[in-house]
Design an enzyme around this catalytic site. Structure first.
Site, short mmCIF file in Angstrom:
data_model
loop_
_atom_site.label_atom_id
_atom_site.label_comp_id
_atom_site.label_asym_id
_atom_site.label_seq_id
_atom_site.Cartn_x
_atom_site.Cartn_y
_atom_site.Cartn_z
N ARG A 1 0.81 -1.23 0.00
CA ARG A 1 0.00 0.00 0.00
C ARG A 1 0.84 1.28 0.00
O ARG A 1 0.30 2.37 -0.14
CB ARG A 1 -0.96 -0.02 1.20
N THR B 1 3.12 -13.86 11.02
CA THR B 1 4.06 -13.33 12.02
C THR B 1 4.74 -14.44 12.83
O THR B 1 5.90 -14.30 13.21
CB THR B 1 3.34 -12.38 12.99
N ASP C 1 7.89 -1.63 10.94
CA ASP C 1 7.09 -0.52 10.41
C ASP C 1 6.34 0.22 11.52
O ASP C 1 5.39 0.95 11.25
CB ASP C 1 6.12 -1.02 9.34
N GLU D 1 -7.65 -12.75 16.33
CA GLU D 1 -7.52 -11.77 15.26
C GLU D 1 -8.91 -11.30 14.82
O GLU D 1 -9.88 -12.04 14.89
CB GLU D 1 -6.77 -12.40 14.07
N ARG E 1 40.25 48.39 -16.34
CA ARG E 1 39.02 48.95 -16.88
C ARG E 1 39.41 49.67 -18.15
O ARG E 1 40.43 50.39 -18.17
CB ARG E 1 38.53 50.00 -15.88
C1 UD1 Z 1 -0.61 -8.23 13.73
C2 UD1 Z 1 -1.12 -9.09 14.88
C3 UD1 Z 1 -2.34 -8.42 15.52
C4 UD1 Z 1 -1.99 -7.02 15.97
C5 UD1 Z 1 -1.40 -6.23 14.81
C6 UD1 Z 1 -0.86 -4.92 15.31
C7 UD1 Z 1 -0.67 -11.40 14.30
C8 UD1 Z 1 -1.22 -12.66 13.78
N1 UD1 Z 1 -1.49 -10.38 14.38
O1 UD1 Z 1 -1.61 -8.25 12.75
O2 UD1 Z 1 -2.80 -9.18 16.63
O3 UD1 Z 1 -3.14 -6.38 16.49
O4 UD1 Z 1 -0.31 -6.93 14.20
O5 UD1 Z 1 -0.52 -4.10 14.22
O6 UD1 Z 1 0.49 -11.34 14.66
N2 UD1 Z 1 5.43 -9.68 9.02
C9 UD1 Z 1 6.47 -10.46 8.57
N3 UD1 Z 1 6.18 -11.64 7.93
C10 UD1 Z 1 4.92 -12.07 7.74
C11 UD1 Z 1 3.85 -11.26 8.19
C12 UD1 Z 1 4.13 -10.09 8.84
O7 UD1 Z 1 7.63 -10.09 8.74
O8 UD1 Z 1 4.74 -13.14 7.16
C13 UD1 Z 1 5.74 -8.42 9.70
C14 UD1 Z 1 5.25 -7.21 8.93
O9 UD1 Z 1 6.26 -6.71 8.09
C15 UD1 Z 1 4.91 -6.24 10.05
C16 UD1 Z 1 4.52 -7.13 11.21
O10 UD1 Z 1 5.05 -8.40 10.92
O11 UD1 Z 1 6.05 -5.50 10.43
C17 UD1 Z 1 3.01 -7.21 11.39
O12 UD1 Z 1 2.43 -7.68 10.21
P1 UD1 Z 1 0.97 -7.27 9.78
O13 UD1 Z 1 0.64 -7.95 8.53
O14 UD1 Z 1 0.82 -5.81 9.86
O15 UD1 Z 1 0.12 -7.95 10.97
P2 UD1 Z 1 -1.42 -7.79 11.20
O16 UD1 Z 1 -2.12 -8.81 10.39
O17 UD1 Z 1 -1.80 -6.39 11.08
#
Ligand code: UD1
Ligand code: MG
Length: 475
Positions: free
Chosen positions: A18, A83, A123, A172, A458
């Site tokens: 995004r 995550t 981030d 979640e 000059r």
């Molecule tokens: C996650 C949490 C959620 C929390 C929210 C806060 C989980 C399952 N959920 O959700 O409970 O409220 O953050 O913002 O953990 N990332 C990776 N690899 C991946 C996926 C994510 O490195 O495969 C990193 C992303 O770059 C980011 C962070 O993990 O820095 C969070 O990822 P994001 O996709 O924002 O998590 P949410 O689904 O929002």
């Protein structure tokens, strides 16, 4: 607080679609420093034993941006399966088994039995060290510590499910029922767990959920099942745990951060014409009675001594401004020193290597580069002073140019004390103007000018008697 050693894992593998940018999300800047660099700096303040960044998208660019950093290790997550899967990739770097440090400067991991691991997101740039210390204080070997927050609108976040006040699990948004969605306590994502427990839990996570991902949040229920205590701490402000997913969110956090800096400046006595119209992208050190007008940008390390006043729309980078000096509007100052009581601008440009003495006046449309200008000297209008050593009480007339460059090499101009340089003079370097010399207006100086003497080059002035202007011929 625990005396155990601390590891930090920064999750930064997400794609950041995004942002709609070629630049990986975590390399986007807030106040001139990338999101990831900010998170790393925050982590460093906790003196971790080891730090590991989990990377994926744009990994080469991200690692290249930290090529000079020797206290990090890097774990690739490909593909990105959630995550929990992300943190699993970092475990060899923090658990002491099969650890492969990026460089020899990274110390070997302790055995995981006596370490804790803090999880941060690459981030989420504005978490305060004091907040993390508070979380750390609730953590420990038999505990899982979660940073949670209460939000008016918790939509999108994982919810903290409690029973009789005790945390049971995290659900979640996409997996939650209506009752769970009504919970306003959310998971910020930041947590501290015993490294040894993570090493056991993470490989057992499943992905049978609404998103088909391996959720790190599922470790909460595992901890509860094992009888571990789940503790919580909260940030002072919700923006501390806000993440960046779009340019809009980036700009929103930038303004919050700038306002925090502006508030601290005003708290320390700096007068800001408008705290909403200042940008500090580095360190700004101010003495007493400093006044800063609107729309100024400060980059790198900038020092403003007592009584300095900065006019509107100035850009200052890596510079120091002496006591009582005044910058008129629209000045651009880069890697320069302005002496006390000096007056610069409006519309002046001081380039790297410029050092102005006391009570120096640099006026409109004057550019100074790699030059020293001593006390009480003036260049008030339309001049270029480059690679010059200028003495005290020198007056540099309008339109004066030091011709420092022959297309291949640069040469210095030396102007000694008490020199007066007439307007529209070119000084073809290398050249020296002796003490007390005067150069007549329009001079092109190609040889040294002797001291206490008038030098001018000059063409003789000529008037032609009886000359008539041409008149238009009739057709
Ligand atoms: C996650 C949490 C959620 C929390 C929210 C806060 C989980 C399952 N959920 O959700 O409970 O409220 O953050 O913002 O953990 N990332 C990776 N690899 C991946 C996926 C994510 O490195 O495969 C990193 C992303 O770059 C980011 C962070 O993990 O820095 C969070 O990822 P994001 O996709 O924002 O998590 P949410 O689904 O929002
Ligand atoms: Mg998110």
């Amino acid at each position: 607080m625990s005396t155990l050693s601390l590891n930090v894992v920064i999750l930064a593998a997400g794609q950041g679609k995004r942002m709609r940018s070629q630049l990986p999300k975590v390399l986007h800047p807030i106040a001139g420093q990338s999101l990831l660099a900010r998170v790393i700096d925050t982590a460093r303040a906790l003196h971790p034993h080891r730090m590991c960044v989990v990377y994926g998208h744009g990994g080469d660019q991200v690692q290249a941006a930290f090529a000079q950093t020797d206290d990090l290790s890097w774990a690739l997550q490909s593909p990105q399966l959630g995550t929990g899967h992300a943190l699993l990739q970092a475990m060899p770097h923090v658990s002491g088994e099969g650890a492969t440090a990026a460089t020899s400067a990274v110390p070997p991991a302790p055995t995981c039995g006596n370490s804790l691991t803090l999880v941060l997101y690459g981030d989420v740039p504005l978490t305060k060290v004091s907040t993390l210390k508070r979380l750390l204080a609730t953590s420990g070997p038999g505990r899982l510590a979660l940073l949670t927050a209460h939000l008016h609108d918790p939509t999108g976040y994982g919810r903290i499910v409690r029973q009789s006040g005790k945390v049971q699990r995290i659900v979640e948004q996409k997996d939650a029922d209506d009752a769970e969605r009504a919970i306003t306590e959310i998971n910020t994502g930041i947590l501290i767990a015993p490294t040894e427990a993570l090493a056991r839990w993470l490989p057992t996570l499943g992905n049978r959920n609404a998103q088909g991902e391996y959720y790190l949040t599922d470790i909460v229920a595992l901890a509860v099942a094992e009888g571990l205590e789940v503790t919580t701490a909260h940030p002072d402000a919700t923006w501390e745990t806000d993440g960046v997913n779009s340019k809009l969110q980036l700009a929103t956090l930038e303004r919050i951060h700038q306002r925090t800096i502006a508030d601290a400046l005003m708290e320390s006595g700096v007068m800001l014409a408008d705290p909403a119209r200042i940008d500090v992208r580095g360190q700004l050190h101010c003495g007493t009675d400093v006044a800063i007008d609107v729309n100024c940008v400060f980059e790198g390390s900038v020092t403003l001594a007592d009584g300095v006043s900065i006019g509107p729309n100035c850009v200052l980078k890596n510079c120091s401004i002496g006591a009582g000096a005044r910058l008129a509007p629209f000045c651009h100052i880069d890697s320069a020193e302005v002496g006390p009581e000096s007056v610069v601008g409006p519309y002046a440009r001081l380039r790297p290597g410029t050092v102005l003495g006391r009570e120096v006046h640099i006026g409109n449309f004057v550019e100074v580069k790699n030059s020293q200008i001593a006390d009480h000297s003036k260049a008030n209008h339309l001049a270029y002073v480059g690679d010059a050593t200028v003495g005290s009480r020198v007056n540099i007339g309008a339109g004066t140019i030091t011709c420092n460059y022959d297309g291949a090499n640069k040469f210095r101009t030396v102007i000694e004390d008490d020199v007066f340089i007439g307007s529209d003079t070119q000084l073809v370097a290398p050249v020296t103007v002796g003490r007390g010399a005067t150069l007549g207006a329009g001079t092109t100086l190609t040889k040294d000018a002797p001291p206490d003497t008038l030098t001018l080059s000059r063409a003789k002035q000529l008037s032609v008697p009886g000359w008539k202007r041409p008149v238009k011929q009739k057709k």
